[in-house]
Design a protein around this motif. Structure first.
Motif, PDB file in Angstrom:
ATOM      1  N   ARG A  68      32.179  43.990  41.475  1.00  0.00           N
ATOM      2  CA  ARG A  68      33.427  43.584  40.799  1.00  0.00           C
ATOM      3  C   ARG A  68      34.437  43.050  41.804  1.00  0.00           C
ATOM      4  NH1 ARG A  68      32.662  48.185  37.173  1.00  0.00           N
ATOM      5  NH2 ARG A  68      33.980  49.466  38.536  1.00  0.00           N
ATOM      6  N   VAL A  69      34.545  43.697  42.964  1.00  0.00           N
ATOM      7  CA  VAL A  69      35.473  43.224  43.996  1.00  0.00           C
ATOM      8  C   VAL A  69      35.082  41.831  44.467  1.00  0.00           C
ATOM      9  CG1 VAL A  69      36.290  43.591  46.362  1.00  0.00           C
ATOM     10  CG2 VAL A  69      36.131  45.523  44.789  1.00  0.00           C
ATOM     11  N   GLY A  72      35.877  39.324  41.761  1.00  0.00           N
ATOM     12  CA  GLY A  72      37.321  39.114  41.727  1.00  0.00           C
ATOM     13  C   GLY A  72      37.793  38.243  42.867  1.00  0.00           C
ATOM     14  N   TRP A  73      37.261  38.491  44.054  1.00  0.00           N
ATOM     15  CA  TRP A  73      37.620  37.675  45.219  1.00  0.00           C
ATOM     16  C   TRP A  73      37.167  36.234  45.020  1.00  0.00           C
ATOM     17  CZ3 TRP A  73      35.346  37.913  50.819  1.00  0.00           C
ATOM     18  CH2 TRP A  73      36.266  37.366  51.718  1.00  0.00           C
ATOM     19  N   ALA A  75      36.858  34.645  42.151  1.00  0.00           N
ATOM     20  CA  ALA A  75      37.771  34.009  41.197  1.00  0.00           C
ATOM     21  C   ALA A  75      39.068  33.601  41.883  1.00  0.00           C
ATOM     22  CB  ALA A  75      38.050  34.959  40.034  1.00  0.00           C
ATOM     23  N   VAL A  76      39.567  34.476  42.760  1.00  0.00           N
ATOM     24  CA  VAL A  76      40.777  34.155  43.514  1.00  0.00           C
ATOM     25  C   VAL A  76      40.547  32.916  44.377  1.00  0.00           C
ATOM     26  CG1 VAL A  76      42.264  34.929  45.409  1.00  0.00           C
ATOM     27  CG2 VAL A  76      41.742  36.469  43.506  1.00  0.00           C
ATOM     28  N   ALA A 155      46.597  37.987  46.993  1.00  0.00           N
ATOM     29  CA  ALA A 155      45.375  38.635  46.502  1.00  0.00           C
ATOM     30  C   ALA A 155      44.202  38.371  47.438  1.00  0.00           C
ATOM     31  CB  ALA A 155      45.051  38.129  45.095  1.00  0.00           C
ATOM     32  N   LEU A 159      42.038  41.497  48.904  1.00  0.00           N
ATOM     33  CA  LEU A 159      40.610  41.605  48.601  1.00  0.00           C
ATOM     34  C   LEU A 159      39.756  41.272  49.817  1.00  0.00           C
ATOM     35  CD1 LEU A 159      40.572  40.002  45.038  1.00  0.00           C
ATOM     36  CD2 LEU A 159      40.374  42.424  45.616  1.00  0.00           C
ATOM     37  N   SER A 178      30.797  35.800  47.723  1.00  0.00           N
ATOM     38  CA  SER A 178      31.986  35.403  46.969  1.00  0.00           C
ATOM     39  C   SER A 178      32.139  33.883  46.945  1.00  0.00           C
ATOM     40  CB  SER A 178      33.239  36.047  47.574  1.00  0.00           C
ATOM     41  OG  SER A 178      33.257  37.429  47.304  1.00  0.00           O
TER      42      SER A 178
END
Length: 293
Positions: A68-69, A72-73, A75-76, A155, A159, A178
């Motif tokens: 998940r991390v 999320g990274w 997507a950022v 962010a 992250l 990522s």
């Protein structure tokens, strides 16, 4: 090898390439639209990481929270780079760089409410106000994209630092994973605008160069620095970046700043430099005492 190189040296490399690559990307805007350049940057970096690290080998071994991390990274990274280039279409590089650090300073000042951090926040806000006041009338949308990029940059630091110091993802595989995911996420954002580059060899080669200089070299350097520096210490060092961006904007893009813009960038640099979280200070002092034996 990476342990023998001081982490601050990695940061200097990152500081130079963090905006040198985007400066070259601005020159590509004549051939490819901003969102297309952003996707080409992410995709070319993802290909480099795929060939270099083959990170999918570790994906199945990762626990769900780690995945998940990384997602999320990713997507950022995808949205941050897109917003960054949309801002660069409308604002000078130095202005975008200065605005980029305001959320970092605000969050840091909120976390550690000291007089020193209050001064840092006032300086940073004043600097951004000068920059916004100069450009807002002519380029309000550019400010919106710069502000979005700024929030996402905060962010990215949070992250990215978490991934760099995680024992769950070996080496640079977290960054590589990522970046691969970011390339997929960014497809609907930029693939249509990137299409002209597929039939333009010069533009495609330039885009690959931008990807390497913007997303491979600086992000790898960031990870190597973050792995050995406290988050607040790293955040303190980013005071170099607005100055670096302004110099690169002058040299590469001939974006000569006005007096008000120079003052705004200087105030942001002072704001970042003045701030230092007490926890990071204690950690740094502990490292110094340990080194002295």
């Amino acid at each position: 090898m990476s342990k023998r190189v001081p982490p601050h040296a990695y940061f200097v490399v990152s500081a130079v390439f963090h905006y040198l690559g985007p400066a070259f990307a601005v020159l590509l805007f004549a051939r490819v639209d901003a969102l297309g350049v952003a996707w080409l940057r992410i995709a070319s970096a993802a290909v480099v990481f795929a060939v270099w690290r083959r990170p999918w080998r570790v994906w199945t071994e990762l626990e769900r929270p780690v995945r998940r991390v990384l997602i999320g990274w990713a997507a950022v990274l995808a949205v941050m780079n897109s917003a960054f280039y949309l801002a660069l279409e409308r604002l000078p590089l130095g202005t975008v760089a200065a605005i980029e650090f305001l959320p970092v300073i605000v969050l840091a000042a909120w976390a550690s409410r000291t007089r020193r951090n209050a001064v840092a926040l006032v300086c940073a806000v004043a600097g951004v106000y000068l920059l916004v006041d100069v450009r807002l009338v002519g380029e309000p949308l550019g400010f919106v994209f710069a502000a979005a990029n700024a929030v996402l940059f905060a962010a990215y630091i949070v992250l990215g630092h978490r991934v760099a110091q995680s024992s769950a993802v070996p080496g640079l595989d977290g960054l590589a994973l990522s970046m691969l995911i970011a390339a997929v996420i960014a497809v609907p954002i930029g693939i249509a605008d990137a299409a002209p580059a597929f039939t333009d060899v010069v533009a495609l080669a330039a885009a690959v160069g931008v990807g390497v200089s913007s997303s491979v070299i600086p992000y790898v350097s960031d990870q190597l620095a973050m792995a050995r520096l406290p988050r607040a210490t790293y955040a303190l060092m980013v005071s170099l970046l607005p100055a670096t961006a302004t110099v690169i904007g002058v040299v590469v893009l001939a974006q000569v700043p006005s007096f008000a813009e120079i003052a705004g960038v200087a105030l942001v640099i002072v704001g970042v430099a003045v701030h230092r979280e007490s926890a990071a200070r204690r950690e740094d002092e502990a490292e110094v005492r340990a080194a002295r034996g």
